[in-house]
Design a protein around this motif. Structure first.
Motif, mmCIF file in Angstrom:
data_model
loop_
_atom_site.group_PDB
_atom_site.id
_atom_site.type_symbol
_atom_site.label_atom_id
_atom_site.label_comp_id
_atom_site.label_asym_id
_atom_site.label_seq_id
_atom_site.Cartn_x
_atom_site.Cartn_y
_atom_site.Cartn_z
ATOM 1 N N GLY A 20 51.649 -23.212 67.577
ATOM 2 C CA GLY A 20 51.350 -22.552 66.489
ATOM 3 C C GLY A 20 50.167 -23.234 65.748
ATOM 4 O O GLY A 20 49.864 -23.127 64.617
ATOM 5 N N VAL A 21 49.378 -24.013 66.388
ATOM 6 C CA VAL A 21 48.370 -24.773 65.957
ATOM 7 C C VAL A 21 47.237 -23.822 65.505
ATOM 8 O O VAL A 21 46.576 -24.210 64.383
ATOM 9 C CB VAL A 21 47.636 -25.642 67.231
ATOM 10 C CG1 VAL A 21 47.081 -24.648 68.597
ATOM 11 C CG2 VAL A 21 46.636 -26.601 66.818
ATOM 12 N N VAL A 22 46.791 -22.707 65.811
ATOM 13 C CA VAL A 22 45.883 -21.983 65.251
ATOM 14 C C VAL A 22 46.280 -21.410 63.946
ATOM 15 O O VAL A 22 45.534 -21.554 62.905
ATOM 16 C CB VAL A 22 45.485 -20.592 66.209
ATOM 17 C CG1 VAL A 22 44.662 -19.514 65.383
ATOM 18 C CG2 VAL A 22 44.997 -21.047 67.624
ATOM 19 N N TRP A 23 47.446 -20.992 63.734
ATOM 20 C CA TRP A 23 47.948 -20.533 62.490
ATOM 21 C C TRP A 23 47.825 -21.925 61.444
ATOM 22 O O TRP A 23 47.363 -22.050 60.363
ATOM 23 C CB TRP A 23 49.261 -19.843 62.453
ATOM 24 C CG TRP A 23 49.916 -19.738 61.091
ATOM 25 C CD1 TRP A 23 50.610 -20.292 60.306
ATOM 26 C CD2 TRP A 23 49.443 -18.586 60.318
ATOM 27 N NE1 TRP A 23 50.841 -19.812 59.102
ATOM 28 C CE2 TRP A 23 50.341 -18.471 59.175
ATOM 29 C CE3 TRP A 23 49.187 -17.122 60.805
ATOM 30 C CZ2 TRP A 23 50.382 -17.613 58.067
ATOM 31 C CZ3 TRP A 23 48.726 -15.965 59.715
ATOM 32 C CH2 TRP A 23 49.556 -16.256 58.815
ATOM 33 N N ARG A 24 48.529 -23.109 61.965
ATOM 34 C CA ARG A 24 48.663 -24.253 61.206
ATOM 35 C C ARG A 24 47.322 -24.872 60.776
ATOM 36 O O ARG A 24 47.108 -25.194 59.775
ATOM 37 C CB ARG A 24 49.330 -25.325 61.955
ATOM 38 C CG ARG A 24 50.883 -24.851 61.950
ATOM 39 C CD ARG A 24 51.687 -25.783 62.613
ATOM 40 N NE ARG A 24 51.842 -27.202 61.653
ATOM 41 C CZ ARG A 24 52.308 -28.394 62.384
ATOM 42 N NH1 ARG A 24 52.787 -28.322 63.387
ATOM 43 N NH2 ARG A 24 51.809 -29.298 61.493
ATOM 44 N N LEU A 25 46.364 -24.819 61.810
ATOM 45 C CA LEU A 25 45.037 -25.297 61.486
ATOM 46 C C LEU A 25 44.207 -24.388 60.602
ATOM 47 O O LEU A 25 43.519 -24.835 59.627
ATOM 48 C CB LEU A 25 44.043 -25.413 62.963
ATOM 49 C CG LEU A 25 42.832 -26.100 62.695
ATOM 50 C CD1 LEU A 25 42.829 -27.544 62.116
ATOM 51 C CD2 LEU A 25 42.183 -26.058 64.135
ATOM 52 N N SER A 26 44.614 -23.201 60.615
ATOM 53 C CA SER A 26 43.914 -22.097 59.676
ATOM 54 C C SER A 26 44.459 -22.376 58.258
ATOM 55 O O SER A 26 43.755 -22.440 57.191
ATOM 56 C CB SER A 26 44.243 -20.588 60.029
ATOM 57 O OG SER A 26 45.582 -20.302 59.740
ATOM 58 N N ASN A 27 45.615 -22.870 58.128
ATOM 59 C CA ASN A 27 46.168 -23.361 56.782
ATOM 60 C C ASN A 27 45.342 -24.454 55.978
ATOM 61 O O ASN A 27 44.884 -24.434 54.993
ATOM 62 C CB ASN A 27 47.585 -23.747 56.842
ATOM 63 C CG ASN A 27 48.715 -22.572 57.021
ATOM 64 O OD1 ASN A 27 48.463 -21.643 56.610
ATOM 65 N ND2 ASN A 27 49.752 -23.031 57.337
ATOM 66 N N TYR A 28 44.905 -25.599 57.161
ATOM 67 C CA TYR A 28 44.113 -26.595 56.541
ATOM 68 C C TYR A 28 42.878 -26.165 56.184
ATOM 69 O O TYR A 28 42.093 -26.480 55.035
ATOM 70 C CB TYR A 28 44.119 -27.439 57.675
ATOM 71 C CG TYR A 28 45.315 -28.226 58.231
ATOM 72 C CD1 TYR A 28 46.476 -28.212 57.365
ATOM 73 C CD2 TYR A 28 45.443 -28.936 59.536
ATOM 74 C CE1 TYR A 28 47.492 -28.956 57.937
ATOM 75 C CE2 TYR A 28 46.570 -29.279 60.003
ATOM 76 C CZ TYR A 28 47.400 -29.424 59.179
ATOM 77 O OH TYR A 28 48.821 -30.266 59.461
#
Length: 199
Positions: A20-28
């Motif tokens: 889920g790196v793309v979703w989690r990084l978009s949170n950042y």
């Protein structure tokens, strides 16, 4: 190329292969980047002459290929933003009638355990530190990707970095920025509808 993989100003860090790196990084990115700024500029620093230092221009190229990403991108594989033109282009951006809010993207070196980490933090990054160059700091927000081990023979380390790593990390960063922008838009639209209904 930035040498400091550790920062003190509330960094957000994630491994590029995490689930889920793309979703989690978009949170950042949503936490750190003001997508409503009238002159948001993404400065992608590095050179296509080094596999390790190609992270910035590779990310810039990915971003310019995203039709729905509306922001100015400086630094691509075709037109890199590097040590020779960084000061000139930065000064040019600052002369804009609307003061730019710069998001600086660059590769960096760190310890072996940090390779593959993407670091997002408020404040500028310092390009050229890994190769002992004195360049002005750039950016209101920094996005750094740890591409290899620092501390010795930096030029050789950058040249021997796997291209696949910089490619994949650049792709993750660009996809996450696009997702963050779309999520910001949806939130904005939903807020507008909610306000209209309340009225």
């Amino acid at each position: 190329m930035n040498s400091e993989a550790t920062v003190t100003k509330n960094p957000s860090t994630i491994y590029y292969k995490e689930t889920g790196v793309v979703w989690r990084l978009s949170n950042y990115f949503l936490e750190h980047i003001p997508f409503d700024h009238q002159n948001l500029v993404f400065c992608c620093i590095g050179t296509d002459r080094s596999t390790g230092d190609a992270l910035g221009p590779m990310t810039g190229s990915f971003l310019t290929q995203l039709v729905s990403f509306p922001f100015q991108v400086v630094g691509t594989l075709d037109n890199p933003l590097h040590a020779l033109n960084l000061e000139e282009i930065t000064e040019e951006l600052k002369r804009s009638p609307d003061s730019p809010y710069i998001i600086a993207i660059d590769a960096c070196l760190g310890n072996a355990n940090n390779i593959g980490q993407i670091i997002v933090h408020p404040g500028p990054l310092f390009p050229g530190k890994a190769v002992k160059k004195e360049l002005p700091p750039i950016g209101e927000v920094s996005i750094k990707a740890v591409v290899n081990i620092g501390g010795f023979m930096e030029y050789n380390v950058l040249q021997s970095t796997r291209l696949n790593l910089t490619f994949e990390m650049g792709r993750v960063i660009s996809r996450s920025l696009l997702l963050a922008w779309h999520r910001y838009n949806l939130k904005d639209i939903n807020n507008s509808h909610r306000n209209a209904n309340n009225n």
